[in-house]
Scaffold this motif. Structure first.
Motif, short mmCIF file in Angstrom:
data_model
loop_
_atom_site.label_atom_id
_atom_site.label_comp_id
_atom_site.label_asym_id
_atom_site.label_seq_id
_atom_site.Cartn_x
_atom_site.Cartn_y
_atom_site.Cartn_z
N SER A 1 3.16 7.35 -9.48
CA SER A 1 2.55 8.49 -10.16
C SER A 1 1.21 8.10 -10.80
CB SER A 1 3.50 9.03 -11.23
OG SER A 1 3.77 8.02 -12.20
N GLU A 2 1.03 6.83 -11.10
CA GLU A 2 -0.21 6.39 -11.73
C GLU A 2 -1.40 6.36 -10.75
OE1 GLU A 2 3.25 3.90 -13.41
OE2 GLU A 2 2.50 4.54 -11.44
N VAL A 3 -1.09 6.42 -9.45
CA VAL A 3 -2.12 6.24 -8.43
C VAL A 3 -2.51 7.59 -7.83
CG1 VAL A 3 -2.61 5.21 -6.17
CG2 VAL A 3 -1.34 3.90 -7.90
N GLU A 4 -3.80 7.87 -7.85
CA GLU A 4 -4.29 9.12 -7.27
C GLU A 4 -4.41 9.03 -5.75
OE1 GLU A 4 -7.60 11.98 -8.90
OE2 GLU A 4 -8.56 10.40 -7.71
N VAL A 5 -4.97 7.91 -5.26
CA VAL A 5 -5.18 7.76 -3.82
C VAL A 5 -5.24 6.27 -3.47
CG1 VAL A 5 -7.68 7.91 -4.04
CG2 VAL A 5 -6.61 8.44 -1.85
N VAL A 6 -4.74 5.95 -2.27
CA VAL A 6 -4.81 4.59 -1.75
C VAL A 6 -5.76 4.57 -0.55
CG1 VAL A 6 -3.52 2.71 -0.66
CG2 VAL A 6 -2.48 4.02 -2.53
N PHE A 7 -6.71 3.63 -0.57
CA PHE A 7 -7.67 3.49 0.52
C PHE A 7 -7.28 2.29 1.38
CE2 PHE A 7 -10.10 5.39 -3.05
CZ PHE A 7 -10.38 6.63 -2.46
N HIS A 8 -6.38 2.54 2.31
CA HIS A 8 -5.95 1.54 3.28
C HIS A 8 -6.10 2.17 4.66
CE1 HIS A 8 -3.48 -1.02 5.79
NE2 HIS A 8 -3.31 -1.87 4.82
N PRO A 9 -6.84 1.54 5.59
CA PRO A 9 -7.13 2.18 6.88
C PRO A 9 -5.91 2.68 7.64
CG PRO A 9 -8.45 0.22 6.62
CD PRO A 9 -7.48 0.22 5.46
N ILE B 1 5.05 -6.88 -5.67
CA ILE B 1 5.39 -5.53 -6.12
C ILE B 1 5.92 -5.56 -7.55
CG2 ILE B 1 7.03 -3.63 -5.75
CD1 ILE B 1 6.63 -4.05 -2.74
N THR B 2 6.73 -6.53 -7.86
CA THR B 2 7.25 -6.68 -9.23
C THR B 2 6.11 -6.90 -10.20
OG1 THR B 2 9.36 -7.57 -8.45
CG2 THR B 2 8.73 -8.09 -10.72
N ASP B 3 5.13 -7.70 -9.80
CA ASP B 3 3.97 -7.97 -10.64
C ASP B 3 3.18 -6.69 -10.90
OD1 ASP B 3 2.29 -9.75 -12.07
OD2 ASP B 3 0.95 -9.96 -10.35
N LEU B 4 2.93 -5.92 -9.86
CA LEU B 4 2.20 -4.66 -10.01
C LEU B 4 2.98 -3.68 -10.88
CD1 LEU B 4 1.04 -4.27 -6.30
CD2 LEU B 4 -0.48 -4.66 -8.26
N SER B 5 4.27 -3.61 -10.67
CA SER B 5 5.12 -2.70 -11.45
C SER B 5 5.07 -3.05 -12.93
CB SER B 5 6.55 -2.75 -10.93
OG SER B 5 7.38 -1.86 -11.65
N ALA C 1 0.83 -1.21 0.00
CA ALA C 1 0.00 0.00 0.00
C ALA C 1 0.86 1.26 0.00
CB ALA C 1 -0.93 -0.01 1.21
N LYS C 2 1.93 1.25 0.79
CA LYS C 2 2.82 2.41 0.83
C LYS C 2 3.57 2.56 -0.50
CE LYS C 2 3.40 2.24 5.85
NZ LYS C 2 4.29 1.87 6.98
N TRP C 3 3.94 1.45 -1.09
CA TRP C 3 4.60 1.50 -2.40
C TRP C 3 3.67 2.10 -3.44
CZ3 TRP C 3 3.43 -1.03 -7.04
CH2 TRP C 3 4.41 -1.00 -8.03
N LEU C 4 2.40 1.70 -3.43
CA LEU C 4 1.43 2.24 -4.37
C LEU C 4 1.21 3.73 -4.16
CD1 LEU C 4 -1.21 -0.64 -4.42
CD2 LEU C 4 0.06 0.21 -6.41
N VAL D 1 -6.93 -6.56 2.72
CA VAL D 1 -7.70 -6.04 1.60
C VAL D 1 -7.71 -4.51 1.63
CG1 VAL D 1 -9.90 -6.19 2.85
CG2 VAL D 1 -9.90 -6.25 0.35
N PHE D 2 -7.53 -3.90 0.47
CA PHE D 2 -7.59 -2.45 0.34
C PHE D 2 -7.78 -2.10 -1.13
CE2 PHE D 2 -3.25 -3.33 -0.70
CZ PHE D 2 -2.81 -2.29 -1.52
N SER D 3 -7.98 -0.82 -1.41
CA SER D 3 -8.22 -0.38 -2.78
C SER D 3 -7.34 0.81 -3.13
CB SER D 3 -9.69 0.00 -2.98
OG SER D 3 -10.54 -1.08 -2.73
N PHE D 4 -7.19 1.04 -4.40
CA PHE D 4 -6.54 2.27 -4.87
C PHE D 4 -7.23 2.76 -6.12
CE2 PHE D 4 -4.26 -0.99 -7.25
CZ PHE D 4 -4.03 -0.42 -8.49
N ARG D 5 -7.09 4.06 -6.36
CA ARG D 5 -7.74 4.68 -7.51
C ARG D 5 -6.68 5.23 -8.45
NH1 ARG D 5 -11.85 8.76 -5.50
NH2 ARG D 5 -10.14 10.27 -5.54
N PHE D 6 -6.81 4.85 -9.70
CA PHE D 6 -5.90 5.37 -10.73
C PHE D 6 -6.09 6.87 -10.92
CE2 PHE D 6 -5.20 1.03 -12.03
CZ PHE D 6 -3.99 1.05 -12.72
N ASP D 7 -5.07 7.51 -11.41
CA ASP D 7 -5.13 8.93 -11.73
C ASP D 7 -6.17 9.17 -12.82
OD1 ASP D 7 -3.60 11.54 -11.15
OD2 ASP D 7 -3.72 11.49 -13.34
N LYS D 8 -6.68 10.40 -12.89
CA LYS D 8 -7.78 10.73 -13.81
C LYS D 8 -7.43 10.50 -15.28
CE LYS D 8 -10.11 14.23 -10.93
NZ LYS D 8 -9.29 14.06 -9.71
#
Length: 396
Positions: free
Chosen positions: A285-293, A382-386, A278-281, A314-321
């Motif tokens: 730059s592609e991520v606008e916001v991370v929703f992790h409590p 992390i490698t997979d996400l990258s 979550a901190k890595w996300l 479990v958590f979510s993130f939102r891509f940039d516009k």
């Protein structure tokens, strides 16, 4: 004549069906036996009952549980500090039991708009057909929920953090407002596995879990639990539990009992790995916001710090516009270690896009992705996400 002598004199066809155990008794094991059975055999006619309260009054019928399911219920009650726990076929069955125990024709109930989707679907369909009005409310309303309570309000639901968008609710404030008007509060406490948030310490009347998630832990069973704070909640839930016939598989209960034994070590590993990702996300730059409590970017983060003892997987993130719906889907499709699938809490990492959510204050559009972090090596995830980010941006 001894029992063995009586059996020896039987016709072989009768011997095949005789249920009397012949093996030496006294076997003790670290594992709870898996008891299967519908019919309970009584010693004499005067012992025969049809009583669902088997924990107190003895076994009567397999529909109400076997020693395996009652052992699971007792262990969950002990873990959560509940008066009593009912085991049901799944998380949705748990939700249905609570609604039907507290709502009747003409009732009004409140549910956060961040709640588990099928909860709100049940409210809009099944319950509406029963003339029960279920009103969605802002999960961040806190004590302000008092303004929504009506004379006929019979139930308030909380789910904290909320499904997908992870809003952390001020449950104690909601409970205080509800109890001031004699309205019970139910909490979907699945995210916390019943241990990261102490529902009953914070005044909740009924706490449910989808045991399918963290307690099961391996994506191979479907179970739910409904835990009652006190005798009053138990009395409200029990008769409806009986009438709905919410029988569960003893084999699934056996898996859940085994899952409890490793819950601590799995949650510890999942929390650490998920936080790192979550901190890595958050720095991408592609991520606008991370929703992790556990991150300040999540609605209700300060409440989480006050009320919770940890976070889970479990958590979510939102891509940039700037990202299109196709790019977001391509990102998920490009993942190799993360699998595409619903549910969470298991050992395998999952990803799924939520292209349309009913969130009045936030337009997530097509850009919201939910992750469940499993037990794979964190660096591999992390490698997979990258690599998936690079796939949609053309980066290296």
């Amino acid at each position: 004549m001894t029992t063995n002598e009586a059996i020896s004199n039987m016709d072989w066809r009768t011997k095949l069906l005789n249920p009397t155990p012949l093996a030496r008794p006294g076997f003790k094991s670290l594992a709870t036996p898996t008891y299967r059975g519908s019919t309970v055999v009584f010693e004499k006619q005067s012992d025969v009952t049809d009583d669902w309260q088997q924990s107190q009054n003895g076994y009567s019928y397999g529909l109400y549980g076997t020693p395996t399911s009652l052992e699971l219920a007792a262990r969950l009650s002990n873990l959560e500090g509940a008066h009593h726990t009912f085991i049901v076929p799944g998380g949705q069955a748990a939700i249905a039991l609570v609604y039907l125990a507290y709502c009747k024709a003409g009732s009004h109930a409140l549910v956060p708009y961040s709640a588990y989707g099928p909860n709100r679907e049940m409210a809009a369909d099944l319950l509406k057909g029963f003339s029960v009005t279920v009103e969605a409310y802002d999960p961040m309303i806190g004590a302000g929920i008092s303004s929504l309570i009506r004379e006929n309000t019979s139930l308030i639901w909380c789910e904290s953090p909320g499904s997908v968008t992870m809003e952390v609710q001020d449950v104690p404030a909601i409970v205080a407002a509800a109890h001031a008007r004699n309205v019970p509060v139910a909490l979907d406490n699945t995210y916390s596995a019943g241990v990261m948030f102490d529902a009953f310490k914070h005044g909740v009347d009924v706490s449910i879990q989808a045991l399918t998630k963290y307690v099961g832990g391996h994506s191979d069973l479907l179970l739910g639990s409904v835990s009652a704070r006190d005798e009053q909640a138990y009395a409200a839930l029990g008769p409806i539990y009986r009438q709905l016939g919410l029988a569960v598989s003893p084999d699934d209960c056996s898996f859940a009992l085994r899952g409890l034994q490793t819950l601590d070590v799995r949650l510890e590993r999942l929390e650490a790995s998920t936080l790192k990702i979550a901190k890595w996300l958050s720095d991408r730059s592609e991520v606008e916001v991370v929703f992790h409590p556990a991150l300040p970017s999540c609605p209700g983060h300060e409440i989480w710090k006050r009320d919770f003892t940890g976070s889970t997987s479990v958590f979510s993130f939102r891509f940039d516009k700037e990202f299109t719906a196709k790019q977001v889907i391509d990102f998920v499709d490009a993942l190799q270690v993360f699998k595409i699938g619903l549910s969470w809490g298991g050992v395998t990492s999952l990803a799924v896009v939520y292209p349309s959510l009913d969130r009045p204050k936030d337009d997530h559009g097509h850009r919201l992705v939910r992750l469940n972090v499993g037990l794979e090596a964190t660096d591999d995830l992390i490698t997979d996400l990258s690599a998936a980010f690079n796939h949609v941006t053309g980066g290296e």
